[in-house]
Design an enzyme around this catalytic site. Structure first.
Site, PDB file in Angstrom:
ATOM      1  N   HIS A  72     -25.162  92.252 -24.033  1.00  0.00           N
ATOM      2  CA  HIS A  72     -24.642  93.597 -24.321  1.00  0.00           C
ATOM      3  C   HIS A  72     -25.740  94.634 -24.080  1.00  0.00           C
ATOM      4  O   HIS A  72     -26.819  94.525 -24.642  1.00  0.00           O
ATOM      5  CB  HIS A  72     -24.162  93.691 -25.766  1.00  0.00           C
ATOM      6  CG  HIS A  72     -22.833  93.032 -25.995  1.00  0.00           C
ATOM      7  ND1 HIS A  72     -22.065  93.262 -27.107  1.00  0.00           N
ATOM      8  CD2 HIS A  72     -22.127  92.157 -25.230  1.00  0.00           C
ATOM      9  CE1 HIS A  72     -20.945  92.555 -27.024  1.00  0.00           C
ATOM     10  NE2 HIS A  72     -20.968  91.868 -25.901  1.00  0.00           N
ATOM     11  N   TYR A 205     -19.713  99.864 -34.609  1.00  0.00           N
ATOM     12  CA  TYR A 205     -20.153 100.091 -35.985  1.00  0.00           C
ATOM     13  C   TYR A 205     -19.449 101.358 -36.456  1.00  0.00           C
ATOM     14  O   TYR A 205     -19.678 102.429 -35.895  1.00  0.00           O
ATOM     15  CB  TYR A 205     -21.671 100.300 -36.052  1.00  0.00           C
ATOM     16  CG  TYR A 205     -22.498  99.043 -35.807  1.00  0.00           C
ATOM     17  CD1 TYR A 205     -22.777  98.600 -34.520  1.00  0.00           C
ATOM     18  CD2 TYR A 205     -23.011  98.308 -36.874  1.00  0.00           C
ATOM     19  CE1 TYR A 205     -23.539  97.458 -34.292  1.00  0.00           C
ATOM     20  CE2 TYR A 205     -23.779  97.160 -36.667  1.00  0.00           C
ATOM     21  CZ  TYR A 205     -24.033  96.750 -35.375  1.00  0.00           C
ATOM     22  OH  TYR A 205     -24.790  95.618 -35.154  1.00  0.00           O
ATOM     23  N   PRO A 297     -27.184  92.832 -43.409  1.00  0.00           N
ATOM     24  CA  PRO A 297     -26.856  92.418 -42.041  1.00  0.00           C
ATOM     25  C   PRO A 297     -26.605  93.565 -41.065  1.00  0.00           C
ATOM     26  O   PRO A 297     -26.424  93.312 -39.877  1.00  0.00           O
ATOM     27  CB  PRO A 297     -25.571  91.596 -42.226  1.00  0.00           C
ATOM     28  CG  PRO A 297     -24.977  92.095 -43.494  1.00  0.00           C
ATOM     29  CD  PRO A 297     -26.102  92.528 -44.364  1.00  0.00           C
ATOM     30  N   LYS A 301     -30.818  91.700 -38.157  1.00  0.00           N
ATOM     31  CA  LYS A 301     -32.236  91.333 -37.985  1.00  0.00           C
ATOM     32  C   LYS A 301     -32.612  89.985 -38.605  1.00  0.00           C
ATOM     33  O   LYS A 301     -33.697  89.461 -38.336  1.00  0.00           O
ATOM     34  CB  LYS A 301     -33.143  92.408 -38.603  1.00  0.00           C
ATOM     35  CG  LYS A 301     -33.109  93.729 -37.883  1.00  0.00           C
ATOM     36  CD  LYS A 301     -33.875  93.660 -36.580  1.00  0.00           C
ATOM     37  CE  LYS A 301     -33.687  94.871 -35.721  1.00  0.00           C
ATOM     38  NZ  LYS A 301     -33.535  94.586 -34.306  1.00  0.00           N
ATOM     39  N   TYR A 389     -33.074  98.633 -32.701  1.00  0.00           N
ATOM     40  CA  TYR A 389     -31.984  97.654 -32.605  1.00  0.00           C
ATOM     41  C   TYR A 389     -32.364  96.512 -31.663  1.00  0.00           C
ATOM     42  O   TYR A 389     -32.124  95.347 -31.981  1.00  0.00           O
ATOM     43  CB  TYR A 389     -30.704  98.349 -32.134  1.00  0.00           C
ATOM     44  CG  TYR A 389     -29.461  97.509 -32.303  1.00  0.00           C
ATOM     45  CD1 TYR A 389     -28.750  97.491 -33.498  1.00  0.00           C
ATOM     46  CD2 TYR A 389     -28.987  96.706 -31.262  1.00  0.00           C
ATOM     47  CE1 TYR A 389     -27.616  96.708 -33.670  1.00  0.00           C
ATOM     48  CE2 TYR A 389     -27.857  95.915 -31.411  1.00  0.00           C
ATOM     49  CZ  TYR A 389     -27.169  95.927 -32.623  1.00  0.00           C
ATOM     50  OH  TYR A 389     -26.048  95.144 -32.770  1.00  0.00           O
TER      51      TYR A 389
HETATM   52  C1  PHB Z   1     -21.886  89.358 -36.381  1.00  0.00           C
HETATM   53  O1  PHB Z   1     -21.425  89.201 -35.235  1.00  0.00           O
HETATM   54  O2  PHB Z   1     -21.643  88.554 -37.283  1.00  0.00           O
HETATM   55  C2  PHB Z   1     -22.739  90.547 -36.646  1.00  0.00           C
HETATM   56  C3  PHB Z   1     -23.076  91.383 -35.597  1.00  0.00           C
HETATM   57  C4  PHB Z   1     -23.860  92.497 -35.840  1.00  0.00           C
HETATM   58  C5  PHB Z   1     -24.293  92.760 -37.101  1.00  0.00           C
HETATM   59  C6  PHB Z   1     -23.970  91.910 -38.160  1.00  0.00           C
HETATM   60  C7  PHB Z   1     -23.184  90.803 -37.932  1.00  0.00           C
HETATM   61  O3  PHB Z   1     -25.045  93.871 -37.315  1.00  0.00           O
END
Ligand code: PHB
Ligand code: APR
Length: 398
Positions: A72, A205, A297, A301, A389
């Site tokens: 990505h 997000y 989460p 990280k 990120y």
């Molecule tokens: C996930 O795919 O579980 C996931 C992806 C990004 C995040 C947290 C969890 O920031």
């Protein structure tokens, strides 16, 4: 029994450390409380920084990840009903992330360890660690034998606690020798893994008046979604239909329209926590991964920090065996903690930016909106988000 390095825990930290040390000819035994199948049922985040991808390649287990993982070059931030793409690739001079589930990465490492004939003891019960303030540390555990439980002991040069947040290693260090920093957030994440195509080709997000939502994925046919929920909510309170309905309400009209539902594979609620232990070494006992630190989460990280901890530790241990120098192991904790605090800050900041905090009042809400506005509309703001990120290089600041 004797080994050079006894590793407690067969999660990603323990397994990756085992591969890195094996490559340098250092003998390890991994002791894990659960069965391998149990370890592989845990669903965790799935975004790998380039540093983590490189480490999988370094230990020769990157093949399936490159084949099945999704590269990505950006993600969407949804705010005030509109989506804004953060172009990671452009903003960081060509860097990307790899979307590949932690479970798959763990499976690849487990398979490689098994194929190399390296020793992993699963269902190791009542494990205790001893004499790590001397040069002859020992690990005791119980094994399921034909005549019931059998007590065993392993002598080693070093013990590494890769045994997660609730493990035995950190808890075995004399009180007063470690300092702990902790922040608990007033909400959790309700996660759902679903047999359905992702709503969008990249992650979304979402900051919504109803709370945070995240649209992630595992493959073209498997989606992972999360909702911010009160800590008092229970998984059984959330029917699949209620989950999908709430997710729709937190998304923009286009995503709402494109959302495809499907059978649920897993649903669970996880609390959010920031936690750091200092230092990460006590004598001949080292802590790595979730045993030493937890991040919320939001910035994905956790796994990446675990991977870099064990890379730093393997380099230090290899130096100790090959050059008879303790400089690396003496520097291990400091080297890790600098990176950890950077990721802790970023994860806390992104969590604060994206979730609803009613206790912060209208003023808090306005500050959050102004910060999102800045982030999206300022090149410097977007670049700072992107830089954090995609993660820091291994040798940052050196
Ligand atoms: C996930 O795919 O579980 C996931 C992806 C990004 C995040 C947290 C969890 O920031
Ligand atoms: N004896 C033996 N094994 C133990 C013990 C014990 N007393 N206590 C815990 N373990 C095992 C757990 O069963 C688990 O398999 O240690 C392992 C720790 O694995 P993880 O919790 O996955 O931790 P780590 O390997 O550091 O991975 C960090 O996991 O939580 C995520 O976000 C985090 O992605 C990051 C990654």
């Amino acid at each position: 029994m004797r080994t050079q390095v006894a590793i407690i825990g067969a999660g990603p930290s323990g397994l990756l450390l085992g591969q890195l040390l094996n490559k340098a000819g250092i003998d390890t035994i991994i002791l894990e409380r659960q069965t391998s199948d149990h370890v592989l049922t845990r669903i965790r985040a799935g975004v790998l920084e380039q540093v983590c991808v490189d480490l999988m390649d370094e230990v020769g287990v990157g093949q399936r990840m490159h084949h099945e993982g999704l590269v990505h070059g950006g993600f969407d931030l949804l705010f005030k009903g509109q989506r804004h793409r953060i172009d990671l690739n452009r903003l960081t001079g060509g860097k990307n992330v790899m979307v590949y589930g932690q479970t798959e990465l763990t499976r690849d490492l487990m398979d490689a360890r098994k194929a190399s004939g390296l020793s992993t003891i699963y269902t190791a019960g009542n494990l205790t660690v001893h004499d790590f303030d001397s040069h002859q540390p020992r690990v005791r555990y119980e094994e399921d034998g034909v005549k019931g439980k059998k007590a065993n002991e392993i002598e080693c040069d070093f013990i590494v606690g890769c045994d997660g947040f609730h493990g035995v290693c950190r808890a075995s260090v004399p009180s007063g020798a470690l300092r702990e920093f902790e922040k608990i957030y007033p909400f959790g994440w309700l996660g759902m893994l679903s047999e359905s195509p992702p709503v969008h080709e990249e992650l979304i997000y979402a900051n919504s008046p109803r709370g945070f939502a995240l649209c992630s994925q595992r493959s073209q046919t498997r989606s992972r979604y999360y909702l911010q929920v009160p800590l008092t909510d229970k998984v059984q309170d959330w029917s699949d239909e209620a989950f999908w309905q709430e997710l729709r309400l937190r998304l923009d009209p286009k995503a709402r329209e494109q959302l495809v539902t499907g059978p649920t594979i897993e649903k669970s609620i996880a609390p959010l926590r920031s936690f750091v232990t200092e230092p990460m070494r006590f004598g001949r006992l080292f802590l790595a991964g979730d045993a030493a630190h937890i991040v919320p989460p939001t910035g994905a990280k956790g796994l990446n920090l675990a991977a870099t901890d064990v890379k730093y530790l393997s380099s230090a241990l290899i130096e100790c065996y090959e050059e008879k120098s303790e400089a690396g192991i003496d520097h291990y904790s400091e080297r890790c903690l600098r990176r950890i605090w950077r990721a802790e800050r970023f994860s806390w900041w992104l969590t604060s930016l994206m979730h609803r905090f009613p206790e912060n009042g209208e003023m808090g809400q306005k500050f959050q909106e102004a910060e999102l506005d800045y982030l999206i509309n300022s090149e410097a703001g977007s670049r700072s988000l992107a830089e954090n990120y995609v993660g820091l290089p291994l040798d940052f600041g050196e």
